[in-house]
Structure formats: C-alpha cells, structure tokens
Design an enzyme around this catalytic site. Structure first.
Site, PDB file in Angstrom:
ATOM      1  N   ASP A  20       0.878  -1.161   0.000  1.00 56.73           N
ATOM      2  CA  ASP A  20       0.000   0.000   0.000  1.00 56.73           C
ATOM      3  C   ASP A  20       0.929   1.228   0.000  1.00 56.73           C
ATOM      4  OD1 ASP A  20      -2.133   1.834   0.768  1.00 56.73           O
ATOM      5  OD2 ASP A  20      -1.239   1.738   2.767  1.00 56.73           O
ATOM      6  N   ASP A  22       0.022   5.116   1.081  1.00 54.53           N
ATOM      7  CA  ASP A  22      -0.139   6.014   2.242  1.00 54.53           C
ATOM      8  C   ASP A  22      -0.077   5.251   3.560  1.00 54.53           C
ATOM      9  OD1 ASP A  22      -0.581   8.632   1.113  1.00 54.53           O
ATOM     10  OD2 ASP A  22      -2.454   7.838   0.322  1.00 54.53           O
TER      11      ASP A  22
HETATM   12  O1  M1P Z   1      -4.532   5.930  -0.743  1.00 49.12           O
HETATM   13  C1  M1P Z   1      -5.547   6.191   0.158  1.00 49.12           C
HETATM   14  C2  M1P Z   1      -6.449   7.320  -0.334  1.00 49.12           C
HETATM   15  O2  M1P Z   1      -5.668   8.489  -0.578  1.00 49.12           O
HETATM   16  C3  M1P Z   1      -6.402   9.628  -0.904  1.00 49.12           C
HETATM   17  O3  M1P Z   1      -7.268   9.926   0.152  1.00 49.12           O
HETATM   18  P1  M1P Z   1      -7.380  11.355   0.868  1.00 49.12           P
HETATM   19  O4  M1P Z   1      -7.136  12.392  -0.158  1.00 49.12           O
HETATM   20  O5  M1P Z   1      -8.775  11.339   1.430  1.00 49.12           O
HETATM   21  O6  M1P Z   1      -6.347  11.372   1.961  1.00 49.12           O
HETATM   22  C4  M1P Z   1      -7.244   9.427  -2.144  1.00 49.12           C
HETATM   23  O7  M1P Z   1      -6.438   9.448  -3.279  1.00 49.12           O
HETATM   24  C5  M1P Z   1      -8.028   8.137  -2.060  1.00 49.12           C
HETATM   25  O8  M1P Z   1      -8.582   7.834  -3.330  1.00 49.12           O
HETATM   26  C6  M1P Z   1      -7.170   6.967  -1.627  1.00 49.12           C
HETATM   27  O9  M1P Z   1      -7.956   5.820  -1.452  1.00 49.12           O
END
Ligand code: M1P
Length: 254
Positions: A20, A22
C-alpha cells in the site's frame, strides 16, 4: 501459465511483495524517504515488487517519484484499475463503462447536492474526482491545503460525517453494487464491489507467483487494505508506519 522469465535474475523470482502507499511506504499523502527508496531498491534484487494504492497514478508519482514506473515491477493505481508491468500499461476496465452515463449522472447529482447541504467550517474545490476505476468524493474538496486537510480529518473523526454520507448513499442507491471505501483523510472512494485492492491480483494470475506478500496499514475490517490483506492467496502484513514496513522487511528478507 507463463514462466516468470523477466524476473529470473531475482533471488526469489516467484515471490512478489506488494505495498500500500499512504501510511505504508510514505506518511499519508507525503513523499517517500531516501531510506525507504534504498530499502525497496535492495529488496528488488531479491523479489518482484509492486505497489497497490487507491489514488490515481499522478498522486503516486508525486509521492513515490516521477520515475515510479521504472522503480517498481508492478504499479497498481486505483486498486489496479490502472496497471503497469515493467513500465508497460496493462488492459483494464473502467468505472464509467460499468455504471453507464445515466446512473452515473444520478449518483454524481446526489453527491453534489449532499455536499451543498453539508455544514462544514471550510469548503474548497474538486468535490468529485472522476477516475478510470472509481470516483473519489471529498466534502471539503481535494484542492484544500495540507493544514485544511488535517483540520477536516479531525473534524470528521469527531462527527463521522463521511460514515454518514456513505450510509446515505447506500440507502439512496441500493440497486447499484457499489463499495464505498474511506481510505484517506478527506475523502472516500466509490467503485464497483470487487474492485477493491484484490482487483490487482487479476493482473498477476498469468505470472504464477508462488508467494504474494502484501503490506498495508488499513488492514482492519472496513479499511481499504482489508480485502487484499485477508485474501486466501496473500500473506498479509499489518504495519502502522513506513518505519514499521522497513523493520518487517529486514526481518523477512535479510
Ligand atoms: O490511498 C488512500 C487514499 O488516498 C487519498 O485519500 P485522501 O485524499 O482522502 O487522503 C485518495 O487518493 C483516495 O482515493 C485513496 O484511497
């Protein structure tokens, strides 16, 4: 099943490690550290590596670097609805073809009206981001600043605004087989049921990997890593931070 000829130089050519983005390779919506880059480059000598994120490719390029297509063997943006293998794009499906213009129009109209009625301290722009494999919905709007993003996340955590939004969408569109996934700080993703991160495994079938590892931070039920983390063909690893990921990798692939 074709042999893994392109990866034959790797020590474990029949093993792929997926990450993953983030919270696993980078802090949320931030850039990869030099240390993590080096860890991945060293890992790639031993196994095949890939990432699978909910975001679209342009955001992953911002976070993982503009050379991301060359730095990973497999790049899976939007859960694998946009996919690359050794820099070459793979065929995939699209959300709009699946849903059709008429239903999409009803869905997006509902979403925009709903956001218009939301009482928030701040609203910015880009409330719906239309992507190949999904739509991303953000009550504050995607072009808020980092500070505003952090504020919204806190505000939402205290009030459960996104949870309620998702419940109301489910009630309004019960006939659509859609999944709503809260994977980040300010938004949620909407995609056909089954097009979660396990979608990327379809692109791996022909390669016959014996072991598929996955590292993610949202592996709890309801998190956007849950389905792939618990998939019977996947060895899942739950982490809390990129540092955690590096520590586990050092244990697994010394
Ligand atoms: O990768 C996790 C999420 O990252 C973004 O979320 P947010 O902008 O709410 O922090 C988005 O790109 C989302 O699509 C993605 O699932």
């Amino acid at each position: 099943m074709s042999p893994i000829t392109d990866f034959s130089g790797r020590k474990y050519a029949d093993t792929i490690v997926l990450f993953d983005v983030d919270g696993t390779l980078t802090p949320a919506r931030q850039t990869i550290s030099q240390e993590m880059r080096q860890v991945l480059a060293d890992l790639r000598k031993k196994v095949v590596i890939g990432f699978v994120g909910g975001s679209d490719l342009s955001k992953q390029e911002e976070q993982l670097g503009s050379a991301v297509l060359g730095d990973f063997d497999f790049c899976f943006a939007e859960n694998g609805l946009t996919a690359y293998r050794l820099g070459e794009q793979l065929a995939s499906q699209s959300f709009i073809e699946w849903i059709g213009e008429e239903e999409y129009s009803k869905l997006v109209n509902f979403i925009l009206r709903y956001i218009a009625d939301m009482d928030l301290p701040k609203k910015r722009g880009t409330f719906v981001e239309f992507r190949n494999g999904m739509v991303n919905v953000s009550p504050i709007g995607r072009n808020c600043t980092r500070e505003e993003r952090n504020e919204f996340e806190k505000f939402d955590l205290e009030r459960g605004l996104r949870q309620k939004f998702v419940q109301d969408l489910k009630a309004a569109f019960p006939h659509l087989a859609l999944t709503y996934s809260i994977g980040g700080q300010i938004s949620f993703d909407v995609f056909p049921t089954g097009w979660d991160k396990t979608y990327c495994l379809r692109h791996l079938e022909q390669h016959g990997f014996k072991t598929i590892h996955f590292f993610g931070d949202k592996t709890f039920k309801g998190g956007n890593d849950y389905e792939i983390y618990t998939h019977p063909e996947v060895t899942g690893h739950a982490v809390k931070t990129p540092e955690d990921t590096m520590r586990l990798l050092a244990e697994l692939f010394p």
